[in-house]
Scaffold this active site. Structure first.
Site, short mmCIF file in Angstrom:
data_model
loop_
_atom_site.label_atom_id
_atom_site.label_comp_id
_atom_site.label_asym_id
_atom_site.label_seq_id
_atom_site.Cartn_x
_atom_site.Cartn_y
_atom_site.Cartn_z
N HIS A 113 0.87 -1.18 0.00
CA HIS A 113 0.00 0.00 0.00
C HIS A 113 0.91 1.24 0.00
O HIS A 113 2.01 1.20 0.55
CB HIS A 113 -0.84 -0.05 1.28
N ASP B 121 3.43 -4.38 8.11
CA ASP B 121 2.18 -3.62 7.98
C ASP B 121 1.03 -4.63 8.05
O ASP B 121 0.74 -5.33 7.09
CB ASP B 121 2.19 -2.87 6.64
N GLN C 217 -4.19 -5.18 6.87
CA GLN C 217 -5.17 -6.11 6.30
C GLN C 217 -5.16 -7.47 7.00
O GLN C 217 -5.97 -8.33 6.68
CB GLN C 217 -4.91 -6.33 4.80
N LYS D 202 -10.25 -1.02 10.35
CA LYS D 202 -10.40 -2.24 9.55
C LYS D 202 -10.66 -3.44 10.45
O LYS D 202 -10.95 -4.54 9.98
CB LYS D 202 -9.13 -2.48 8.72
N CYS E 9 -4.68 2.37 -3.75
CA CYS E 9 -3.45 2.91 -3.12
C CYS E 9 -2.32 1.91 -3.25
O CYS E 9 -1.50 1.75 -2.33
CB CYS E 9 -3.67 3.30 -1.67
N1 7TS Z 1 -1.58 -0.75 4.78
C1 7TS Z 1 -2.46 -1.53 4.12
C2 7TS Z 1 -2.06 -2.91 3.73
C3 7TS Z 1 -3.74 -1.04 3.86
O1 7TS Z 1 -4.60 -1.82 3.22
C4 7TS Z 1 -4.09 0.27 4.24
C5 7TS Z 1 -5.42 0.87 3.91
C6 7TS Z 1 -3.13 1.03 4.94
C7 7TS Z 1 -1.89 0.49 5.18
C8 7TS Z 1 -3.42 2.40 5.44
O2 7TS Z 1 -4.32 2.34 6.50
P1 7TS Z 1 -4.87 3.68 7.16
O3 7TS Z 1 -5.92 3.20 8.09
O4 7TS Z 1 -3.72 4.32 7.88
O5 7TS Z 1 -5.39 4.51 6.05
N2 7TS Z 1 -6.06 0.26 2.81
C9 7TS Z 1 -7.15 0.72 2.17
C10 7TS Z 1 -7.76 0.03 1.12
O6 7TS Z 1 -7.39 -1.03 0.67
N3 7TS Z 1 -8.83 0.74 0.67
O7 7TS Z 1 -8.92 1.85 1.42
C11 7TS Z 1 -7.89 1.85 2.35
#
Ligand code: 7TS
Length: 420
Positions: A137, A214, A217, A240, A378
């Protein structure tokens, strides 16, 4: 499922999973969109919240709201106790050694930036190397690019094969005694690939590099044990994991966090301030400057209680069966191309349809009540790798059903009829 990496120990238990009972906990799922029952398949972007989490947030604001760590009054003491109890829940949830290792941040993104700037900027030099992967990401790419510009360190990446799996033989070639940091996603948001992170961590440690995982997910789909993994940092977002937005977690090994300077200055992160100099608070407070997202932390604690009660193992088994079913159904649709066919994958169906742009798929599906995400997710390097601008992505949670997958497939058929 043949899975040699113990960190990917997702699908061992079979269970009778009562999805209707689970769905009753999620009020948002009861609604209709464009006159059709909502089919929410955008869980990788953000998951829905059970009433147990919503009620905890409601009660907090009705009965407890107060600032923490500073008041001598009863409400402040109560809010502080609930906030710190949630930290303990997170510690147990990821099996950290101590609550000192659990830092609350805004989300996975902020946690990665914190590590890049506090750990990376203060330890990396021009000759050093950072390894990430082609599957990341953007939030696990851009902070390392910034760090590389700041320090002169070289950023390298592990490529992926046509199935969307990391090419570990290439990883071996990239590793050397200049490697300082390896930053890798546990599960890909764009393709659902489950990476062999235990192997990646062990190989990085063998050359003396630190590893950030990370887990944005991964935590909604698998039990994570940072002690068993032996990762140096593990990050995730609350939203999430069926918790509130704006709250996330940085796990870091205590000795490493201890050695790192503060990321931000302000209230709560200090021990003493004079006009000449300040000294810093102990862990984890050194990294929690300013009034934190108190309700978010308490809500995250409630979300962890919820998934603990539900049992992530049986939920993962159920989700795996859903993915198998979705794959079978999708393979019957002519002109549908799956993107990401890793042997080890979870909960994500990324696809394209011949001659139809993913954004158009998203719009037509929305008209049928089916919420998916269309775009680069992303993860633009993944799209570039497959030579496509975007995919349509259905992402599942344990409250989704086979009937919802049927609704997805029906909506895809409608989409094809509209365009052909
Ligand atoms: N890392 C991964 C693997 C992610 O899927 C996401 C967000 C992030 C980091 C960032 O997370 P945040 O909560 O700090 O924004 N992924 C997604 C997605 O797949 N669709 O919208 C956000």
């Amino acid at each position: 499922m043949n899975n040699p990496d113990p960190a990917n120990n997702l699908f061992n238990n079979t269970s009778d999973f009562d999805v209707e009972k689970v769905r009753a906990d999620f009020p948002i799922l009861e609604q209709q969109v464009h006159g059709k029952p909502l089919v929410y398949l955008d869980n990788a972007a953000t998951a829905q919240k059970p009433k147990q989490v919503i009620e905890v947030l409601d009660t907090y604001y009705r009965e407890t709201n107060s600032n923490i760590h500073r008041g001598v009054h009863s409400l402040s003491e109560k809010a502080t106790a609930e906030y710190e109890a949630a930290r303990n829940k997170v510690k147990e949830f990821v099996n950290a050694a101590s609550t000192k290792e659990i830092v609350f941040v805004r989300g996975a993104t902020e946690a990665i930036n914190l590590v890049a700037q506090s750990f990376g900027r203060n330890t990396l030099m021009a000759d050093d190397e950072i390894i990430i992967t082609e599957l990341e990401h953007h939030s696990n790419i851009v902070p390392w690019q910034i760090l590389s510009e700041q320090t002169g360190a070289t950023l390298k990446f592990i490529p992926i094969n046509d199935a969307g799996e990391l090419m570990l033989e290439e990883y071996e070639k990239l590793l050397n005694n200049k490697t300082r940091i390896v930053a890798v996603g546990h599960i890909s948001n764009a393709l659902g690939t489950i990476n062999p992170i235990k192997t990646i961590i062990d190989k990085a440690h063998a050359v003396g590099a630190k590893v950030l995982v990370d887990g944005a997910q991964a935590v909604p789909h698998t039990k994570v044990d940072v002690t068993e993994l032996d990762c140096d940092f593990y990050v995730f977002s609350g939203h999430k994991l069926f918790g509130p937005t704006g709250i996330g977690v940085l796990y870091g090994k205590e000795a490493l966090l201890e050695s790192m300077p503060p990321y931000q200055g302000g209230g709560d992160m200090i021990q003493m301030v004079s006009m000449k100099k300040s000294t810093y608070n102990s862990l984890p407070y050194k990294f929690e400057a300013g009034t934190p997202h108190i309700a978010g932390v308490i809500g995250l604690g409630a979300a962890i209680d919820y998934v603990d009660e539900l049992g992530l193992d049986s939920a993962a088994q159920y989700e795996h069966e859903l993915l198998v079913y979705a794959n079978e159904q999708a393979s019957l649709v002519s002109g549908l191309n799956l993107v990401g066919t890793a042997k080890n994958k979870t909960s994500i169906l990324s696809f394209t349809l011949d001659g139809i742009h993913p954004h158009d798929i998203g719009t037509i599906l929305d008209g049928e009540g089916v919420a998916i995400r269309a775009g680069h997710h992303c993860a633009m390097p993944v799209m570039e790798r497959f030579n496509i601008p975007a995919t349509a992505r259905a992402s599942f949670a344990f409250y989704n059903t086979r009937e919802e997958i049927d609704a997805l497939i029906k909506a895809i058929d409608k989409c094809k009829k509209v365009f052909n």
